[in-house]
Design an enzyme around this catalytic site. Structure first.
Site, mmCIF file in Angstrom:
data_model
loop_
_atom_site.group_PDB
_atom_site.id
_atom_site.type_symbol
_atom_site.label_atom_id
_atom_site.label_comp_id
_atom_site.label_asym_id
_atom_site.label_seq_id
_atom_site.Cartn_x
_atom_site.Cartn_y
_atom_site.Cartn_z
ATOM 1 N N GLU A 191 14.628 -27.273 -11.700
ATOM 2 C CA GLU A 191 13.219 -27.575 -11.141
ATOM 3 C C GLU A 191 12.535 -26.160 -10.953
ATOM 4 O O GLU A 191 11.887 -25.830 -10.005
ATOM 5 C CB GLU A 191 13.078 -28.233 -9.813
ATOM 6 C CG GLU A 191 13.911 -29.428 -9.859
ATOM 7 C CD GLU A 191 13.604 -30.253 -8.608
ATOM 8 O OE1 GLU A 191 12.957 -29.871 -7.690
ATOM 9 O OE2 GLU A 191 14.035 -31.465 -8.449
ATOM 10 N N GLU A 201 19.285 -35.804 -10.887
ATOM 11 C CA GLU A 201 19.075 -36.087 -9.377
ATOM 12 C C GLU A 201 18.364 -37.489 -9.298
ATOM 13 O O GLU A 201 17.375 -37.405 -10.118
ATOM 14 C CB GLU A 201 18.359 -34.833 -8.787
ATOM 15 C CG GLU A 201 19.070 -33.761 -8.380
ATOM 16 C CD GLU A 201 18.162 -32.491 -7.733
ATOM 17 O OE1 GLU A 201 17.244 -32.854 -7.046
ATOM 18 O OE2 GLU A 201 18.515 -31.249 -7.999
HETATM 19 C C1 GBH Z 1 14.677 -31.762 -5.433
HETATM 20 O O1 GBH Z 1 13.437 -31.512 -5.223
HETATM 21 C C2 GBH Z 1 15.502 -30.697 -5.466
HETATM 22 O O2 GBH Z 1 16.203 -30.226 -6.327
HETATM 23 C C3 GBH Z 1 16.645 -30.899 -4.311
HETATM 24 O O3 GBH Z 1 17.011 -29.801 -3.724
HETATM 25 C C4 GBH Z 1 16.011 -31.561 -2.710
HETATM 26 O O4 GBH Z 1 16.715 -31.483 -2.047
HETATM 27 C C5 GBH Z 1 15.651 -33.043 -3.255
HETATM 28 O O5 GBH Z 1 15.011 -33.115 -4.669
HETATM 29 C C6 GBH Z 1 14.986 -33.872 -2.243
HETATM 30 O O6 GBH Z 1 13.755 -33.172 -2.085
HETATM 31 O O7 GBH Z 1 4.663 -31.398 0.106
HETATM 32 O O8 GBH Z 1 4.308 -29.383 -1.155
HETATM 33 O O9 GBH Z 1 6.050 -29.587 0.469
HETATM 34 C C7 GBH Z 1 12.574 -32.471 -5.699
HETATM 35 C C8 GBH Z 1 11.248 -31.873 -5.842
HETATM 36 C C9 GBH Z 1 9.971 -30.522 -4.030
HETATM 37 C C10 GBH Z 1 9.754 -32.786 -3.829
HETATM 38 C C11 GBH Z 1 9.619 -30.321 -2.782
HETATM 39 C C12 GBH Z 1 9.152 -32.734 -2.574
HETATM 40 C C13 GBH Z 1 7.570 -31.416 -1.268
HETATM 41 C C14 GBH Z 1 6.515 -30.549 -1.730
HETATM 42 N N1 GBH Z 1 10.703 -31.937 -4.254
HETATM 43 N N2 GBH Z 1 8.422 -31.348 -2.462
HETATM 44 S S1 GBH Z 1 5.155 -30.155 -0.328
#
Ligand code: GBH
Length: 444
Positions: free
Chosen positions: A171, A358
């Site tokens: 990612e 994932e």
């Molecule tokens: C994945 O991220 C990751 O690869 C993994 O490590 C993680 O634990 C899993 O998914 C679950 O989240 O509102 O601006 O704070 C997925 C992408 C990135 C989506 C963080 C949610 C929050 C953004 N994720 N995001 S923010």
């Protein structure tokens, strides 16, 4: 046989890989042992207000010490494959020399997995950059891509004789835009130019990493994992979000360079000398498989209520709930959009097979019917894509264990296996038992 056909109403193709995934910083704990150096997430966790409850990587799920126990859980589930990441801060000492002791942990993990018939699927970078490199500019600094290649070689030299499946970067969108534009993730910077530089340098690191993998492991099956989102709503907002989230990574990886419309949107902040001769060829190194991390789709509009720094050059775009039920993270549950995404990616980038590296959801509790329903719906969606001709090779549930959910700390639980973080007791959730049946039946 007929019995199997009635029992398993949905069967996946023979050889379909059933897995589960984790990442180093999210489960290992033991952040100061055996020569591990500080990472940007250690530093970020120590920043007041950065992570919910002030949670940190320690003790986490204590996987560094409980690895044997956790592989036994994988065996109990019947996993074909286990996707994990290696912590860069464990692999190199502060002076840049290889830390054999840190690598030893992954050496033992790989052996344990192989002893139990579980295929290791190794991700080289899942967000835990050594802080020393951040101090020199982090992913905004071109040199970090070359340091990544050095690190990759150290891992390849130790594990390349046994690990066949490799992903370079997990990612890059999160590392670039959450790390350097919104600052919601480590290193917590808010600098549009740095974020765009990070995009390019992460992709360059991917390309250099692919070159290192090819050199050391000719039989490797390798690629990267992108968090892709199907986007719906107002046409211009869709174009912009799809551009910054999906195409800005896939287009260069598949040899098309950066999308012109995205370059036009971000022109004010795109550094002049960012892309050097040969970079795009490096980034376009052929991959064997594209890893897709799928959690949800986006519903967007041309006018958001408040500007969002995440979306460089498109800060005005709005994100809206679809009205679908939401997970404990507040994310819309959108399984049908997974079918559309897989079909579209395979159509637009037909070069490679796909794997879901994932997919998962946060729900509380051990009697987690919601998680069972979530996974079942997404597997149906994946199967529908296969029926439409998509070459989908596997599915990795995120995550094996409850773990450190980045800025959300430990409150959001994605695991198939419940972890009591006070006692480190592991308990199989209802979803784990259900998933074990799915694996055994190759469907449900
Ligand atoms: C994945 O991220 C990751 O690869 C993994 O490590 C993680 O634990 C899993 O998914 C679950 O989240 O509102 O601006 O704070 C997925 C992408 C990135 C989506 C963080 C949610 C929050 C953004 N994720 N995001 S923010």
């Amino acid at each position: 046989t007929e019995t199997q056909a009635t029992r398993a109403r949905l069967r996946f193709p023979a050889g379909f890989t059933w897995g589960s995934a984790t990442s180093a910083f999210q489960i290992e704990g033991s952040t100061t042992v055996d020569g591990r150096v500080e990472s940007i997430w250690d530093r970020f966790c120590a920043t007041p207000g950065a992570v919910v409850n002030g949670d940190t990587g320690d003790p986490g799920a204590d996987h560094y010490r409980l690895m044997d126990r956790d592989v036994a859980l994988m065996t109990e589930l019947g996993l074909d494959a286990y996707r994990f990441s290696v912590a860069w801060p464990r692999v190199l000492h502060a002076d840049g020399t290889v830390n054999s002791k840190g690598l030893g942990f992954y050496d033992r993990l790989v052996d344990r997995l192989l002893d139990n018939g579980i295929t290791p699927c190794l991700t080289l970078y899942h967000w835990d950059l050594p802080q020393a490199l951040e101090d020199q500019g982090g992913w905004a600094n071109r040199d970090t891509a070359f340091r990544f290649a050095d690190y990759a070689l150290a891992v390849l030299d130790r594990l390349g004789d046994r690990v066949v499946q490799w992903h370079t970067i997990n990612e890059p969108w999160c590392s670039a835009f959450l790390g350097y534009a919104s600052g919601r993730h480590a290193p917590g910077r808010q600098d549009r130019t740095a974020a765009l530089a990070a995009v390019h340098h992460l992709l360059l690191a991917h390309g250099l990493g692919m070159r290192a993998i090819r050199e050391r492991v000719p039989a490797a099956v390798a690629g990267l994992a992108l968090n892709l989102y199907p986007v719906a709503g107002d046409a211009d907002a869709v174009r912009r979000v799809d551009g910054l989230q999906n195409r800005i990574f896939m287009d260069p990886v598949f040899g098309r360079g950066y999308p012109n419309d995205v370059l036009a949107d971000v022109r004010r902040w795109w550094p002049d000398d960012l892309v050097r001769d040969g970079d795009l060829d490096t980034i376009a190194a052929p991959i064997d498989v594209l890893g897709i991390n799928y959690y949800r789709g986006y519903q967007v509009s041309d006018r958001g209520e408040t500007p969002d720094l995440t979306w460089v050059g498109s800060e005005h775009v709005g994100f809206h709930p679809t009205g679908a039920p939401v997970t404990d993270s507040g994310w819309d549950v959108q399984p049908d959009e997974l079918t559309d995404l897989l079909v579209q990616v395979q159509r637009d980038y037909p070069e490679v097979p796909l794997v879901i590296t994932e997919n998962g959801a946060a729900y509380p509790g051990v009697a987690d019917e919601d998680r069972v329903a979530f996974v079942e719906a997404h597997l149906r969606a994946a199967h529908a894509a296969i029926d439409q001709g998509v070459d989908l090779r596997g599915y990795f549930y995120w995550s094996l264990l409850d773990n450190f959910e980045w800025a959300e700390g430990y409150a959001k639980r994605f695991g198939l296996v419940h972890v009591d973080f006070a006692t480190q007791e592991r308990t199989l959730k209802q979803s784990a038992r259900w998933y074990a049946d799915v694996i055994r039946e190759n469907g449900f």
